[in-house]
Design a protein around this motif. Structure first.
Motif, PDB file in Angstrom:
ATOM      1  N   TYR A   1       0.878  -1.160   0.000  1.00 47.61           N
ATOM      2  CA  TYR A   1       0.000   0.000   0.000  1.00 47.61           C
ATOM      3  C   TYR A   1       0.921   1.217   0.000  1.00 47.61           C
ATOM      4  O   TYR A   1       1.718   1.389   0.930  1.00 47.61           O
ATOM      5  CB  TYR A   1      -0.922   0.032   1.224  1.00 47.61           C
ATOM      6  CG  TYR A   1      -1.784   1.265   1.234  1.00 47.61           C
ATOM      7  CD1 TYR A   1      -2.824   1.403   0.321  1.00 47.61           C
ATOM      8  CD2 TYR A   1      -1.541   2.304   2.114  1.00 47.61           C
ATOM      9  CE1 TYR A   1      -3.604   2.543   0.291  1.00 47.61           C
ATOM     10  CE2 TYR A   1      -2.320   3.451   2.097  1.00 47.61           C
ATOM     11  CZ  TYR A   1      -3.348   3.560   1.180  1.00 47.61           C
ATOM     12  OH  TYR A   1      -4.108   4.708   1.143  1.00 47.61           O
TER      13      TYR A   1
ATOM     14  N   THR B   1      -6.109  -1.705  -1.070  1.00 48.31           N
ATOM     15  CA  THR B   1      -6.890  -0.470  -1.041  1.00 48.31           C
ATOM     16  C   THR B   1      -6.622   0.210   0.301  1.00 48.31           C
ATOM     17  O   THR B   1      -6.107  -0.416   1.239  1.00 48.31           O
ATOM     18  CB  THR B   1      -8.397  -0.775  -1.152  1.00 48.31           C
ATOM     19  OG1 THR B   1      -8.799  -1.522   0.007  1.00 48.31           O
ATOM     20  CG2 THR B   1      -8.725  -1.554  -2.419  1.00 48.31           C
ATOM     21  N   ALA B   2      -6.979   1.474   0.420  1.00 46.93           N
ATOM     22  CA  ALA B   2      -6.805   2.187   1.684  1.00 46.93           C
ATOM     23  C   ALA B   2      -7.582   1.491   2.799  1.00 46.93           C
ATOM     24  O   ALA B   2      -7.087   1.366   3.926  1.00 46.93           O
ATOM     25  CB  ALA B   2      -7.262   3.639   1.530  1.00 46.93           C
ATOM     26  N   LEU B   3      -8.780   1.010   2.496  1.00 52.18           N
ATOM     27  CA  LEU B   3      -9.599   0.302   3.487  1.00 52.18           C
ATOM     28  C   LEU B   3      -8.914  -0.995   3.939  1.00 52.18           C
ATOM     29  O   LEU B   3      -8.856  -1.281   5.144  1.00 52.18           O
ATOM     30  CB  LEU B   3     -10.982  -0.001   2.910  1.00 52.18           C
ATOM     31  CG  LEU B   3     -11.977  -0.671   3.843  1.00 52.18           C
ATOM     32  CD1 LEU B   3     -12.260   0.202   5.073  1.00 52.18           C
ATOM     33  CD2 LEU B   3     -13.271  -0.965   3.106  1.00 52.18           C
ATOM     34  N   GLN B   4      -8.381  -1.762   3.003  1.00 52.52           N
ATOM     35  CA  GLN B   4      -7.677  -2.994   3.366  1.00 52.52           C
ATOM     36  C   GLN B   4      -6.454  -2.690   4.230  1.00 52.52           C
ATOM     37  O   GLN B   4      -6.211  -3.366   5.224  1.00 52.52           O
ATOM     38  CB  GLN B   4      -7.231  -3.755   2.110  1.00 52.52           C
ATOM     39  CG  GLN B   4      -8.351  -4.437   1.374  1.00 52.52           C
ATOM     40  CD  GLN B   4      -7.881  -5.016   0.060  1.00 52.52           C
ATOM     41  OE1 GLN B   4      -7.177  -4.369  -0.708  1.00 52.52           O
ATOM     42  NE2 GLN B   4      -8.267  -6.258  -0.202  1.00 52.52           N
ATOM     43  N   TYR B   5      -5.700  -1.692   3.832  1.00 49.87           N
ATOM     44  CA  TYR B   5      -4.500  -1.347   4.589  1.00 49.87           C
ATOM     45  C   TYR B   5      -4.864  -0.940   6.015  1.00 49.87           C
ATOM     46  O   TYR B   5      -4.234  -1.386   6.971  1.00 49.87           O
ATOM     47  CB  TYR B   5      -3.717  -0.243   3.891  1.00 49.87           C
ATOM     48  CG  TYR B   5      -2.475   0.156   4.642  1.00 49.87           C
ATOM     49  CD1 TYR B   5      -1.381  -0.693   4.713  1.00 49.87           C
ATOM     50  CD2 TYR B   5      -2.400   1.382   5.292  1.00 49.87           C
ATOM     51  CE1 TYR B   5      -0.239  -0.335   5.418  1.00 49.87           C
ATOM     52  CE2 TYR B   5      -1.261   1.752   5.997  1.00 49.87           C
ATOM     53  CZ  TYR B   5      -0.190   0.888   6.055  1.00 49.87           C
ATOM     54  OH  TYR B   5       0.938   1.239   6.757  1.00 49.87           O
ATOM     55  N   GLU B   6      -5.885  -0.105   6.169  1.00 55.12           N
ATOM     56  CA  GLU B   6      -6.313   0.318   7.508  1.00 55.12           C
ATOM     57  C   GLU B   6      -6.748  -0.884   8.347  1.00 55.12           C
ATOM     58  O   GLU B   6      -6.497  -0.938   9.539  1.00 55.12           O
ATOM     59  CB  GLU B   6      -7.445   1.347   7.415  1.00 55.12           C
ATOM     60  CG  GLU B   6      -6.988   2.718   6.985  1.00 55.12           C
ATOM     61  CD  GLU B   6      -5.955   3.327   7.932  1.00 55.12           C
ATOM     62  OE1 GLU B   6      -6.122   3.234   9.168  1.00 55.12           O
ATOM     63  OE2 GLU B   6      -4.968   3.898   7.421  1.00 55.12           O
ATOM     64  N   GLN B   7      -7.393  -1.843   7.706  1.00 55.42           N
ATOM     65  CA  GLN B   7      -7.874  -3.030   8.414  1.00 55.42           C
ATOM     66  C   GLN B   7      -6.728  -3.928   8.888  1.00 55.42           C
ATOM     67  O   GLN B   7      -6.820  -4.535   9.948  1.00 55.42           O
ATOM     68  CB  GLN B   7      -8.809  -3.822   7.502  1.00 55.42           C
ATOM     69  CG  GLN B   7      -9.430  -5.035   8.163  1.00 55.42           C
ATOM     70  CD  GLN B   7     -10.382  -5.774   7.230  1.00 55.42           C
ATOM     71  OE1 GLN B   7     -10.596  -5.386   6.083  1.00 55.42           O
ATOM     72  NE2 GLN B   7     -10.958  -6.845   7.723  1.00 55.42           N
TER      73      GLN B   7
END
Length: 126
Positions: free
Chosen positions: A26, A104-110
């Protein structure tokens, strides 16, 4: 032909193991897993991945291995093949099929705070 079925290839009595490798990133952060000391080439960091089973493609193996090792679902992510590398360790040979996979930004945050994978291995974003 062995490469089409993803069966290990026998060459001069040495088995070549087909492996799918995920270069998960990411932005400028890359995910690495730490191999246990008891494993072949242990006590080292590596990209996530594993053996390609005889009944699956390299991309299918990539998706399965990432899910098994990290719990991440990369099925919808774009996987870009970077190439194929052959390496001889002396006691075994591997054919690494390497894919770049951007989170994705969402995956990375998760997943950015996950310090261990589902198999107990240390995970690290570098």
């Amino acid at each position: 032909m062995a490469s089409q079925t993803n069966m290990p290839i026998k060459k001069d009595s040495i088995t070549i193991i087909n492996v799918a490798v995920a270069v998960i990133h990411y932005k400028n952060q890359y995910l690495l897993g730490f191999r246990d000391a008891s494993q072949h080439q242990g006590n080292r960091y590596e990209f996530v991945g594993g053996k390609i089973e005889h009944n699956e493609t390299a991309k299918q193996a990539l998706i399965r291995e990432v899910a098994e090792e990290t719990g991440m679902d990369i099925n919808s992510n774009i996987a870009v093949k970077l190439g194929r590398l052959h390496h001889d360790y002396g006691d075994k040979q591997v054919c690494l099929q390497v894919y770049r996979n951007e989170m994705t930004a969402l995956q990375y945050e998760q997943y950015k705070h996950c310090s261990h994978g589902l198999e107990g291995q240390a995970l690290r974003w570098v």
